[in-house]
Motif scaffolding. Structure first.
Motif, mmCIF file in Angstrom:
data_model
loop_
_atom_site.group_PDB
_atom_site.id
_atom_site.type_symbol
_atom_site.label_atom_id
_atom_site.label_comp_id
_atom_site.label_asym_id
_atom_site.label_seq_id
_atom_site.Cartn_x
_atom_site.Cartn_y
_atom_site.Cartn_z
ATOM 1 N N GLN A 77 1.412 10.520 -22.682
ATOM 2 C CA GLN A 77 2.293 10.281 -21.660
ATOM 3 C C GLN A 77 2.145 8.792 -21.146
ATOM 4 O O GLN A 77 3.152 8.061 -20.839
ATOM 5 C CB GLN A 77 2.682 11.216 -20.474
ATOM 6 N N HIS A 78 0.756 8.478 -20.861
ATOM 7 C CA HIS A 78 0.501 7.082 -20.504
ATOM 8 C C HIS A 78 1.230 6.154 -21.097
ATOM 9 O O HIS A 78 1.618 5.147 -20.664
ATOM 10 C CB HIS A 78 -0.864 7.199 -20.332
ATOM 11 N N ASP A 79 0.918 6.152 -22.476
ATOM 12 C CA ASP A 79 1.464 5.440 -23.273
ATOM 13 C C ASP A 79 3.062 4.998 -23.198
ATOM 14 O O ASP A 79 3.830 3.800 -23.186
ATOM 15 C CB ASP A 79 1.419 5.351 -24.911
ATOM 16 N N LEU A 80 3.870 6.084 -23.110
ATOM 17 C CA LEU A 80 5.129 6.091 -22.957
ATOM 18 C C LEU A 80 5.422 5.481 -21.595
ATOM 19 O O LEU A 80 6.489 4.687 -21.394
ATOM 20 C CB LEU A 80 5.800 7.400 -23.089
ATOM 21 N N ALA A 81 4.869 5.978 -20.643
ATOM 22 C CA ALA A 81 5.108 5.434 -19.176
ATOM 23 C C ALA A 81 5.128 3.892 -19.112
ATOM 24 O O ALA A 81 5.784 3.358 -18.142
ATOM 25 C CB ALA A 81 4.139 5.986 -18.142
ATOM 26 N N VAL A 82 4.169 3.146 -19.512
ATOM 27 C CA VAL A 82 3.949 2.029 -19.549
ATOM 28 C C VAL A 82 4.212 0.848 -20.829
ATOM 29 O O VAL A 82 4.118 -0.152 -20.851
ATOM 30 C CB VAL A 82 2.434 1.638 -19.275
ATOM 31 N N LEU B 53 -12.977 14.825 -22.483
ATOM 32 C CA LEU B 53 -12.053 14.914 -21.288
ATOM 33 C C LEU B 53 -10.827 14.177 -21.473
ATOM 34 O O LEU B 53 -9.898 14.807 -21.152
ATOM 35 C CB LEU B 53 -12.800 14.423 -19.977
ATOM 36 N N ILE B 54 -11.000 12.818 -21.892
ATOM 37 C CA ILE B 54 -9.536 12.097 -21.778
ATOM 38 C C ILE B 54 -8.621 12.610 -22.977
ATOM 39 O O ILE B 54 -7.663 12.541 -23.125
ATOM 40 C CB ILE B 54 -9.895 10.596 -22.158
ATOM 41 N N LEU B 55 -9.449 13.083 -24.164
ATOM 42 C CA LEU B 55 -8.823 13.440 -25.532
ATOM 43 C C LEU B 55 -8.149 14.862 -25.148
ATOM 44 O O LEU B 55 -6.697 14.968 -25.728
ATOM 45 C CB LEU B 55 -9.771 13.528 -26.558
ATOM 46 N N GLY B 56 -8.566 15.656 -24.211
ATOM 47 C CA GLY B 56 -8.133 17.161 -24.128
ATOM 48 C C GLY B 56 -6.793 16.683 -23.136
ATOM 49 O O GLY B 56 -5.715 17.480 -23.514
ATOM 50 N N MET B 57 -6.847 16.075 -22.347
ATOM 51 C CA MET B 57 -5.657 15.476 -21.470
ATOM 52 C C MET B 57 -4.555 15.036 -22.037
ATOM 53 O O MET B 57 -3.556 15.598 -21.955
ATOM 54 C CB MET B 57 -6.263 14.610 -20.295
ATOM 55 N N ARG B 58 -5.015 14.042 -22.908
ATOM 56 C CA ARG B 58 -3.682 13.501 -23.755
ATOM 57 C C ARG B 58 -3.131 14.551 -24.642
ATOM 58 O O ARG B 58 -2.256 14.239 -24.971
ATOM 59 C CB ARG B 58 -4.280 11.990 -24.423
ATOM 60 N N ILE C 133 3.247 0.212 -27.306
ATOM 61 C CA ILE C 133 3.631 0.412 -28.796
ATOM 62 C C ILE C 133 2.669 0.593 -29.860
ATOM 63 O O ILE C 133 2.973 1.196 -31.043
ATOM 64 C CB ILE C 133 4.672 -0.651 -29.282
ATOM 65 N N ARG C 134 1.447 0.443 -29.591
ATOM 66 C CA ARG C 134 0.164 0.484 -30.669
ATOM 67 C C ARG C 134 -1.005 0.721 -29.931
ATOM 68 O O ARG C 134 -1.415 0.475 -28.815
ATOM 69 C CB ARG C 134 0.302 -0.643 -31.442
ATOM 70 N N ARG C 135 -2.052 1.258 -30.616
ATOM 71 C CA ARG C 135 -3.270 1.190 -30.332
ATOM 72 C C ARG C 135 -4.236 0.540 -31.581
ATOM 73 O O ARG C 135 -3.793 0.722 -32.617
ATOM 74 C CB ARG C 135 -3.656 2.852 -29.854
ATOM 75 N N PHE C 136 -5.483 0.434 -30.942
ATOM 76 C CA PHE C 136 -6.160 -0.527 -32.116
ATOM 77 C C PHE C 136 -7.713 0.084 -32.329
ATOM 78 O O PHE C 136 -8.073 1.024 -31.713
ATOM 79 C CB PHE C 136 -6.719 -1.643 -31.342
ATOM 80 N N VAL C 137 -7.984 -0.064 -33.678
ATOM 81 C CA VAL C 137 -9.468 0.213 -33.905
ATOM 82 C C VAL C 137 -10.134 -1.060 -34.288
ATOM 83 O O VAL C 137 -9.303 -1.911 -34.609
ATOM 84 C CB VAL C 137 -9.381 0.978 -35.107
ATOM 85 N N LEU C 138 -11.235 -1.302 -34.235
ATOM 86 C CA LEU C 138 -12.246 -2.467 -34.580
ATOM 87 C C LEU C 138 -11.106 -3.316 -36.024
ATOM 88 O O LEU C 138 -11.331 -4.476 -35.889
ATOM 89 C CB LEU C 138 -13.423 -2.420 -34.563
ATOM 90 N N ALA C 139 -11.227 -2.372 -36.984
ATOM 91 C CA ALA C 139 -10.892 -3.124 -38.326
ATOM 92 C C ALA C 139 -9.464 -3.664 -38.183
ATOM 93 O O ALA C 139 -9.232 -4.673 -38.658
ATOM 94 C CB ALA C 139 -10.348 -1.831 -39.209
ATOM 95 N N ASP C 140 -8.545 -3.683 -37.061
ATOM 96 C CA ASP C 140 -7.475 -4.192 -36.846
ATOM 97 C C ASP C 140 -7.983 -5.713 -36.625
ATOM 98 O O ASP C 140 -7.229 -6.565 -36.919
ATOM 99 C CB ASP C 140 -6.512 -3.620 -35.686
ATOM 100 N N PHE C 141 -8.595 -5.755 -35.436
ATOM 101 C CA PHE C 141 -9.071 -7.098 -34.873
ATOM 102 C C PHE C 141 -9.854 -7.932 -36.007
ATOM 103 O O PHE C 141 -9.799 -9.057 -36.292
ATOM 104 C CB PHE C 141 -10.016 -6.924 -33.655
ATOM 105 N N ALA D 166 7.643 10.643 -18.310
ATOM 106 C CA ALA D 166 6.434 10.552 -18.410
ATOM 107 C C ALA D 166 5.710 9.623 -17.360
ATOM 108 O O ALA D 166 6.304 8.659 -16.799
ATOM 109 C CB ALA D 166 6.270 9.782 -19.828
ATOM 110 N N GLN D 167 4.325 10.129 -16.916
ATOM 111 C CA GLN D 167 3.924 9.326 -15.838
ATOM 112 C C GLN D 167 2.603 8.801 -16.332
ATOM 113 O O GLN D 167 1.817 9.377 -17.462
ATOM 114 C CB GLN D 167 3.421 10.220 -14.719
ATOM 115 N N SER D 168 2.169 7.542 -16.034
ATOM 116 C CA SER D 168 1.051 6.934 -16.572
ATOM 117 C C SER D 168 -0.479 7.487 -15.805
ATOM 118 O O SER D 168 -0.172 8.439 -14.885
ATOM 119 C CB SER D 168 0.951 5.427 -15.899
ATOM 120 N N ASP D 169 -1.632 7.234 -16.390
ATOM 121 C CA ASP D 169 -2.779 7.672 -15.713
ATOM 122 C C ASP D 169 -3.149 6.926 -14.546
ATOM 123 O O ASP D 169 -4.535 7.049 -14.289
ATOM 124 C CB ASP D 169 -3.764 7.712 -16.699
#
Length: 261
Positions: free
Chosen positions: A150-155, A190-195, A158-166, A212-215
């Protein structure tokens, strides 16, 4: 996050207290000190500075040559409330903004997640152009799609990264990665379970996307301090970790002198 005034207001109130921001700000200063030692007169640009928490932290640490830019009217207003030298500009227009000014260090935290590949390539090239030949770019980024919630929606992420992207994007901008690590590794379960719980709520219709609410909220004092201590210990004991909700990178020009170590 442009246009989400309530999220900027929360950030303005809490980023000096919330464990995640506190640790990120200290991590940035650690990277700056590795680069320039005890010097506090290096020229620093915070590109996409938000409400100015990072700049304010740097000012408190004695850094004196600071500049910020952001594309949100709300964010810039909060920065001016802090008395910070911040200019309103859309980062897509960075190439035409003060093109002859260069910086020892550029900070660009949690900004790239709002750009598609073509626009991000242009932004990286513009940031590279602003770096002095031996300068560094410091950037924190949202990592791994598994942490989407929900954090992603709230703020508006549009994308998340892995090191290979950079590793793919940086060379085309004339940049190379000097240091990189994921973080909040110890807190990942903990974070993964919450998300995942947040995503389940959305999938089952228990919460509408527009609700949706941010963290960005302050937990109880003991929990906030505990989380802060965990991520700080992680940084001190684990130089690099393979997983986490954030990816912290330090980047330099491909023409930079050989690293002195």
């Amino acid at each position: 996050m442009i246009g989400r005034s309530e999220e900027y207001e929360k950030m303005f109130r809490l980023e000096g207290q919330l464990w995640w921001y506190r640790h990120l700000h200290e991590r940035v200063v650690d990277a700056l000190e590795q680069y320039s030692g005890n010097r506090r007169d290096i020229r620093i640009l915070d590109a996409g500075c938000g409400t100015g928490g990072m700049l304010d932290f740097l000012r408190q640490r004695g850094y004196s040559n600071l500049k910020g830019i952001d594309g949100s009217v709300d964010a810039v207003a909060f920065c001016h409330e802090r008395g910070l030298p911040v200019t309103f500009i859309n980062l897509n227009d960075l190439a035409s903004f003060e093109p002859d000014v260069q910086y020892d260090a550029i900070i660009c935290n949690d900004v790239f997640c709002y750009f598609s590949d073509p626009d991000l390539s242009n932004l990286l090239a513009a940031l590279a152009h602003r770096l002095k030949p031996d300068g560094i770019l410091i950037s924190n980024n949202n990592a791994f799609q598994a942490f989407q919630g929900q954090h992603d929606l709230a703020v508006g992420i549009i994308r998340r990264f892995v090191l290979a992207d950079f590793k793919r994007l940086m060379p085309t901008a004339g940049l190379r990665i000097k240091q990189a690590t994921y973080w909040s590794f110890l807190l990942s379960p903990l974070i993964l379970g919450m998300r995942q719980w947040q995503r389940l709520q959305l999938a089952l219709g228990w919460r509408a996307p527009e609700e949706a609410q941010s963290d960005v909220y302050l937990p109880s004092t003991w929990l906030n301090e505990t989380l802060y201590k965990i991520v700080r210990i992680e940084q001190k004991t684990l130089r690099r970790t393979p997983f986490g909700s954030s990816l912290f990178i330090v980047v330099e020009s491909r023409q930079s002198p050989v690293d002195k170590g």
